[in-house]
Design a protein around this motif. Structure first.
Motif, short mmCIF file in Angstrom:
data_model
loop_
_atom_site.label_atom_id
_atom_site.label_comp_id
_atom_site.label_asym_id
_atom_site.label_seq_id
_atom_site.Cartn_x
_atom_site.Cartn_y
_atom_site.Cartn_z
N LEU A 99 0.90 -1.18 -0.01
CA LEU A 99 -0.02 0.02 0.02
C LEU A 99 0.78 1.45 -0.11
N SER A 100 1.79 1.30 0.94
CA SER A 100 2.71 2.58 0.74
C SER A 100 3.52 2.39 -0.36
N TRP A 101 4.13 1.57 -1.03
CA TRP A 101 4.69 1.68 -2.46
C TRP A 101 3.58 2.28 -3.47
N THR A 102 2.36 1.60 -3.29
CA THR A 102 1.52 2.29 -4.32
C THR A 102 1.06 3.54 -4.03
N LEU A 103 1.12 4.03 -2.82
CA LEU A 103 0.73 5.63 -2.64
C LEU A 103 2.00 6.54 -3.06
N PHE A 109 3.75 10.19 -9.58
CA PHE A 109 2.75 10.44 -10.86
C PHE A 109 2.18 11.71 -10.82
N VAL A 110 1.52 12.20 -9.87
CA VAL A 110 0.82 13.14 -9.60
C VAL A 110 2.24 14.48 -9.65
N LEU A 111 3.44 14.28 -9.10
CA LEU A 111 4.46 15.06 -9.31
C LEU A 111 4.95 15.28 -10.69
N ILE A 125 6.40 4.75 -12.78
CA ILE A 125 6.03 3.42 -13.56
C ILE A 125 7.04 2.34 -12.94
N PHE A 126 8.25 2.73 -12.67
CA PHE A 126 9.22 1.65 -11.92
C PHE A 126 8.44 1.40 -10.70
N THR A 127 8.10 2.24 -9.91
CA THR A 127 7.42 1.89 -8.37
C THR A 127 6.48 1.11 -8.75
N ILE A 158 -5.90 1.02 -10.21
CA ILE A 158 -4.77 1.90 -10.46
C ILE A 158 -4.22 1.65 -11.78
N SER A 159 -4.01 0.35 -12.23
CA SER A 159 -3.57 0.07 -13.63
C SER A 159 -4.46 0.53 -14.62
N PHE A 160 -5.88 0.34 -14.18
CA PHE A 160 -6.68 0.91 -15.22
C PHE A 160 -6.79 2.59 -15.33
N GLY A 161 -6.39 3.12 -14.27
CA GLY A 161 -6.58 4.67 -14.18
C GLY A 161 -5.19 5.07 -15.12
N LEU A 162 -4.28 4.51 -14.85
CA LEU A 162 -3.08 4.84 -15.66
C LEU A 162 -3.15 4.52 -17.03
N SER A 163 -3.66 3.47 -17.48
CA SER A 163 -3.90 3.18 -18.78
C SER A 163 -5.07 4.23 -19.46
N LEU A 164 -6.06 4.49 -18.86
CA LEU A 164 -6.74 5.72 -19.31
C LEU A 164 -6.07 6.82 -19.49
N TYR A 165 -5.44 7.36 -18.49
CA TYR A 165 -4.50 8.35 -18.76
C TYR A 165 -3.67 8.85 -19.91
#
Length: 173
Positions: A99-103, A109-111, A125-127, A158-165
């Motif tokens: 969870l911490s690594w995902t955050l 990504f936000v940065l 992406i690496f993380t 998260i994967s779906f959100g990144l792919s949509l972006y």
């Protein structure tokens, strides 16, 4: 924290040599610490934040330092990313590491969007790749069924959100 002082001196003297020596000195200190002593949570995070801060300063003042390459900044960013992964792994209980690594990946990504800097997107992406590996190879062996379902749903969102972006971005370009 000596890195901040040394980079400030490099800015004052407009010296590329000081920056180069500082990179090698910082990496040497980090490696010596990781190899020779026990992990101290606060020190792990201080080292990671120092690397991130130094990378930001180098990016912010690259014209003043007349740096012609991004390799020094890249070294600091990669070191910071690895140190953050290590720090969260050591500081938190096992069930909160993923969870911490995902955050952390989301923050990178936000940065990247906020600073308009693709390097933070690469760190994100690496993380997320490291997080997925940790989820599949370590967490699934130790989790109960309910937590596994929640972990997979979270990872899928998260994967779906990144792919949509990225899909929207590619279409826009």
């Amino acid at each position: 924290l000596q890195s901040f002082l040394v980079v400030s001196m490099a800015l004052w003297f407009r010296s590329q040599i000081i920056v180069v020596v500082n990179v090698f000195l910082f990496i040497s200190i980090v490696l010596a610490y990781l190899v020779s002593s026990d992990s101290i949570d606060l020190l792990n995070f201080v080292l990671a934040l120092t690397a991130l801060g130094t990378a930001r300063i180098l990016n912010w003042q690259k014209e003043r330092l007349t740096l012609k390459t991004e390799i020094y900044r890249n070294v600091y960013l990669i070191t910071a990313s690895l140190l953050l992964l290590f720090s969260f792994n050591k500081a938190l209980p096992d069930q909160f590491v993923t969870l911490s690594w995902t955050l952390m990946a989301i923050i990178f990504f936000v940065l990247s969007i906020w600073l308009k800097n693709i390097k933070y997107r690469y760190l994100s992406i690496f993380t997320i790749i490291v997080t997925a590996g940790h989820l599949f190879f370590i967490d699934l062996a130790n989790m109960e069924v309910g937590y596994r379902v929640v972990a997979f749903i979270g990872f899928a969102i998260i994967s779906f959100g990144l792919s949509l972006y990225y899909t929207k971005r590619i279409r826009r370009n």
